[in-house]
Write an enzyme that holds these catalytic residues in place. Structure first.
Site, short mmCIF file in Angstrom:
data_model
loop_
_atom_site.label_atom_id
_atom_site.label_comp_id
_atom_site.label_asym_id
_atom_site.label_seq_id
_atom_site.Cartn_x
_atom_site.Cartn_y
_atom_site.Cartn_z
N ARG A 73 -44.48 -11.45 -48.08
CA ARG A 73 -45.25 -12.27 -49.01
C ARG A 73 -44.88 -11.91 -50.45
O ARG A 73 -44.20 -10.92 -50.72
CB ARG A 73 -46.76 -12.06 -48.79
CG ARG A 73 -47.19 -10.62 -49.02
CD ARG A 73 -48.69 -10.47 -49.12
NE ARG A 73 -49.11 -9.08 -49.08
CZ ARG A 73 -49.04 -8.23 -50.09
NH1 ARG A 73 -48.52 -8.62 -51.25
NH2 ARG A 73 -49.45 -6.97 -49.96
N ALA A 184 -57.95 -10.80 -53.67
CA ALA A 184 -56.51 -10.79 -53.94
C ALA A 184 -55.85 -11.92 -53.16
O ALA A 184 -56.30 -12.30 -52.07
CB ALA A 184 -55.90 -9.45 -53.54
N GLY A 197 -52.11 -15.15 -47.40
CA GLY A 197 -53.25 -15.83 -48.01
C GLY A 197 -54.08 -14.94 -48.90
O GLY A 197 -53.61 -14.44 -49.91
N PHE A 198 -55.34 -14.69 -48.49
CA PHE A 198 -56.27 -14.01 -49.39
C PHE A 198 -57.01 -12.89 -48.67
O PHE A 198 -57.13 -12.87 -47.44
CB PHE A 198 -57.30 -15.00 -49.96
CG PHE A 198 -58.24 -15.58 -48.94
CD1 PHE A 198 -59.41 -14.91 -48.57
CD2 PHE A 198 -57.97 -16.80 -48.33
CE1 PHE A 198 -60.28 -15.44 -47.63
CE2 PHE A 198 -58.84 -17.34 -47.37
CZ PHE A 198 -59.99 -16.65 -47.03
N CYS A 215 -52.18 -3.99 -56.47
CA CYS A 215 -51.47 -5.14 -57.03
C CYS A 215 -50.61 -4.76 -58.23
O CYS A 215 -50.23 -5.63 -59.03
CB CYS A 215 -52.47 -6.24 -57.42
SG CYS A 215 -53.47 -6.82 -56.03
#
Length: 269
Positions: A73, A184, A197-198, A215
C-alpha cells in the site's frame, strides 16, 4: 456505483491475523476485477501487528527489532490491533483512476462517524487521514519546561522521541494538546480496483504507537474515540455507524475519472 457489500472477517476473540486478511483481500480483489463480485468492504480487528507501506524510512521502524510486515500500500508505518476498526474497501474505480478522490471519500465517511459520536475531526493539508486538531502552538503546555518554539522534533533531524521519555510519545499527544490522528488511511489501486483502506482507533492501547514513528510524522501523535470522549467506546458501537456512513458516501459518490491534462501543440507560425 454498485451497492457496497460488507463482510465481517472477525472481531475481539476472533480477530484476524494480518497476512490472512491480506490474502483474503487479494482473493476479493481478483474477483472484483473479473466482475465476479460487486464492491466489497472487509471489516475486522487485527491481531497486534506493525505494517510498513512503500515509503517507510528505516529510521521509522521499531528500535527494538520488533517484526514489521512490509505491504504494497501507500503511506508509511503504522500499527493495527485490538480496539481498532479496520476496513478494506475493494472497489472498481473509473479510469484514469483518481486515488486522491477515493482517499477523500474514506476520510469523509470517518469524519461523519466521529461527528456522530460528538468528536470534531478534520483533514490536515499534506497529511492523509482523520485528525483532531490541537490548540494553537502558543497555548499548548510546555514540554520538559521548554517553549514549543524549541520543540526538538521539528528543529533537530537527529532527535528521536522514542529515546526521550513519555513527554514526546505519540500516545500522549492529547495531553500535549497537539494534533493527533484518529484514523489512518493507506490504499493501493491495481487494475483499477482498490485495496487496503483505513484504520479507525476506537479503544486501542495507543502505547503500541510509541515504538514507531506513526505514519512518519514526528510532530504530532495519535488518539482514539474513547480518549477524546473520556469514556469507553466499543467496536460494536462504532461498527454500524461506520457502515452507514461508508455506504452513504461511497454508494452516492459521483465517480469521475481523473482529468488528464494534455499539452496543446503550439500553433504553426
Amino acid at each position: 456505483m454498485t451497492e457496497l457489500r460488507f463482510v465481517h472477517l472477525g472481531f475481539g476473540p476472533e480477530s484476524v491475523e494480518y497476512t490472512e486478511a491480506w490474502e483474503e483481500q487479494r482473493r476479493v480483489h481478483a474477483a472484483r476485477f473479473a466482475d465476479e463480485t460487486g464492491d466489497t468492504c472487509l471489516l475486522l480487528e487485527h491481531d497486534p501487528v506493525y505494517t510498513a507501506g512503500r515509503r517507510t524510512d528505516p529510521s521509522e521502524r521499531p528500535l527494538d527489532g520488533t517484526p514489521v510486515i512490509d505491504v504494497d500500500r501507500g503511506g508509511k508505518i503504522t500499527w493495527h490491533g485490538p480496539g481498532q476498526l479496520v476496513g478494506y474497501p475493494i472497489m472498481k474505480l473509473p479510469r484514469p483512476v483518481d486515488v486522491v478522490a477515493h482517499v477523500r471519500r474514506l476520510e469523509e465517511a470517518l469524519i461523519r462517524t466521529a461527528a456522530e459520536f460528538g468528536v470534531e475531526t478534520t483533514r490536515v493539508e499534506g497529511r492523509s487521514g482523520v485528525w483532531v486538531l490541537g490548540d494553537p502552538v502558543e497555548e499548548r503546555p510546555r514540554i520538559g519546561g521548554l517553549s514549543l518554539d524549541f520543540d526538538p522534533r521539528i528543529g533537530d533531524d537527529e532527535f528521536d522521541a522514542r529515546l526521550n521519555g513519555p513527554e514526546y510519545a505519540p500516545s500522549n499527544a492529547g495531553q500535549r494538546r497537539e494534533d493527533r490522528k484518529l484514523a489512518a488511511i493507506g490504499i493501493r489501486v491495481a487494475k483499477g480496483v482498490t485495496m487496503h483502506g483505513f484504520s479507525f482507533n476506537v479503544n486501542p492501547d495507543s502505547t503500541w504507537f510509541d515504538r514507531i514513528i506513526p505514519c512518519g510524522i514526528r510532530d504530532a501523535g495519535v488518539t482514539s474515540l474513547s480518549y477524546e470522549l473520556g469514556r469507553e467506546v466499543t467496536i460494536a458501537e462504532v461498527l454500524p455507524v461506520v457502515e452507514r456512513h461508508l455506504k452513504d458516501v461511497l454508494e452516492h459518490a459521483e465517480l469521475k475519472p481523473r482529468e488528464v491534462e494534455r499539452e496543446t501543440a503550439p500553433a504553426a507560425g
